[in-house]
Design a protein around this motif. Structure first.
Motif, PDB file in Angstrom:
ATOM      1  N   ASN A 122       0.858  -1.184   0.000  1.00  0.00           N
ATOM      2  CA  ASN A 122       0.000   0.000   0.000  1.00  0.00           C
ATOM      3  C   ASN A 122       0.893   1.231   0.000  1.00  0.00           C
ATOM      4  O   ASN A 122       1.893   1.277   0.736  1.00  0.00           O
ATOM      5  N   LYS A 127      -3.363   3.384  -0.528  1.00  0.00           N
ATOM      6  CA  LYS A 127      -3.890   2.793  -1.761  1.00  0.00           C
ATOM      7  C   LYS A 127      -3.064   1.574  -2.158  1.00  0.00           C
ATOM      8  O   LYS A 127      -1.837   1.654  -2.242  1.00  0.00           O
ATOM      9  N   PRO A 128      -3.713   0.432  -2.425  1.00  0.00           N
ATOM     10  CA  PRO A 128      -2.966  -0.722  -2.928  1.00  0.00           C
ATOM     11  C   PRO A 128      -2.319  -0.401  -4.269  1.00  0.00           C
ATOM     12  O   PRO A 128      -2.954   0.188  -5.144  1.00  0.00           O
TER      13      PRO A 128
END
Length: 305
Positions: free
Chosen positions: A166, A263-264
């Protein structure tokens, strides 16, 4: 095929010593040769190259422009010969060298700490770890093992997924105190530090929250995440970094989250080796070691064998 120009190592050593001392006599003393032998070796080298390498001015020896240019190349050759010879001398006939290529920040922050103990378990495998920013050829044996980030496709290679990540926006504590960001949208006007290998990162991070920024692709650009991290610490702006790479800085307070949104990434970290090398003992041993390290850290569920 045209005949190669292959001067002897002795000729190169004589030239290098003479160029360093600007004296055939002192070069001969260093190399335990006669002055005439050194002079003869250099003369033969000049004849082969069709260029004078030295000239005498007021009885003093000077390098010609061609000699100065050639000296730089000869130094590289002799240094590499010395390194290669000591390399073999150091490891002996029973030691196998495993060549590993890794992206710089991944190597420094994740790989190196996870190599602890490998040498004790496998004392006859010597690891040669090098940074690689550009793509290279596994099949042509430029490396035995490669770590990379992406989608897990590499022609002629077996790719083993290790873990995903992430990305989070980080900055110096002073920058956060100064601006006190109230929402993700307030980051759009800030100086965004860019990593060359992830040109879409900021655009995707904003888009993941339904935001658009004209500033997504603007800002100082750095080759590696390590430089981005240092720039963020120095207060140069906000960097978007995989969380596992800055966990230490966040814990120690050297960096802070500019905004709480992770955020991945569009990809995962992989270990790769040539398809034909799967059963090579040193490769198999290293793959097993890395799999164990990943399992212990519970980064991913158990691997499917």
């Amino acid at each position: 095929m045209s005949k190669r120009l292959m001067p002897s190592t002795t000729a190169l050593q004589c030239f290098e010593a003479a160029a360093r001392h600007l004296s055939f006599t002192r070069a001969a003393q260093e190399l335990h040769l006669t002055q005439s032998a050194v002079s003869k070796q250099v003369a033969q080298l000049e004849e082969m190259l069709s260029h004078p390498l030295f000239q005498r001015i007021r009885r003093r020896l000077h390098l010609t422009p061609a000699g100065a240019l050639y000296l730089a190349q000869v130094n590289k050759i002799l240094v590499q010969l010395d390194i290669s010879s000591r390399y073999i001398l150091s490891y002996g006939g029973e030691t196998e060298v495993l060549r590993i290529a890794t992206q710089p920040t991944f190597g420094e922050r994740w790989l190196v700490p996870n190599l602890k103990g490998f040498g004790e378990r496998h004392p006859r495998i010597h690891l040669d770890v090098r940074n690689a920013l550009e793509p290279f050829d596994l099949v042509q044996a430029k490396a035995d093992i490669a770590f990379f980030f992406g989608q897990g496709t590499w022609p002629g290679a077996t790719c083993i997924e290790l873990f995903n990540e992430n990305v989070v926006p980080v900055c110096s504590p002073q920058l956060l105190t100064l601006h006190a960001f109230e929402s993700a949208s307030t980051l759009t006007a800030q100086r965004l530090l860019q990593c060359t290998s992830r040109p879409e990162a900021w655009h995707e991070w904003f888009d993941d929250q339904g935001l658009h920024s004209e500033n997504s692709y603007h800002g100082p650009r750095f080759d590696t995440f390590s430089m981005c991290i240092r720039a963020a610490q120095a207060g140069c702006g906000i960097a978007l970094i995989p969380h596992y790479l800055v966990a230490e800085e966040l814990t120690e307070g050297k960096l802070v989250l500019a905004w709480q949104h992770a955020k991945p990434s569009e990809g995962s970290h992989f270990l790769a080796h040539a398809e034909h090398a799967a059963e090579v003992p040193k490769v198999r041993a290293f793959v097993q070691w890395i799999r164990e390290r990943v399992r212990q850290q519970a980064i991913l569920p158990e691997f499917q064998e």
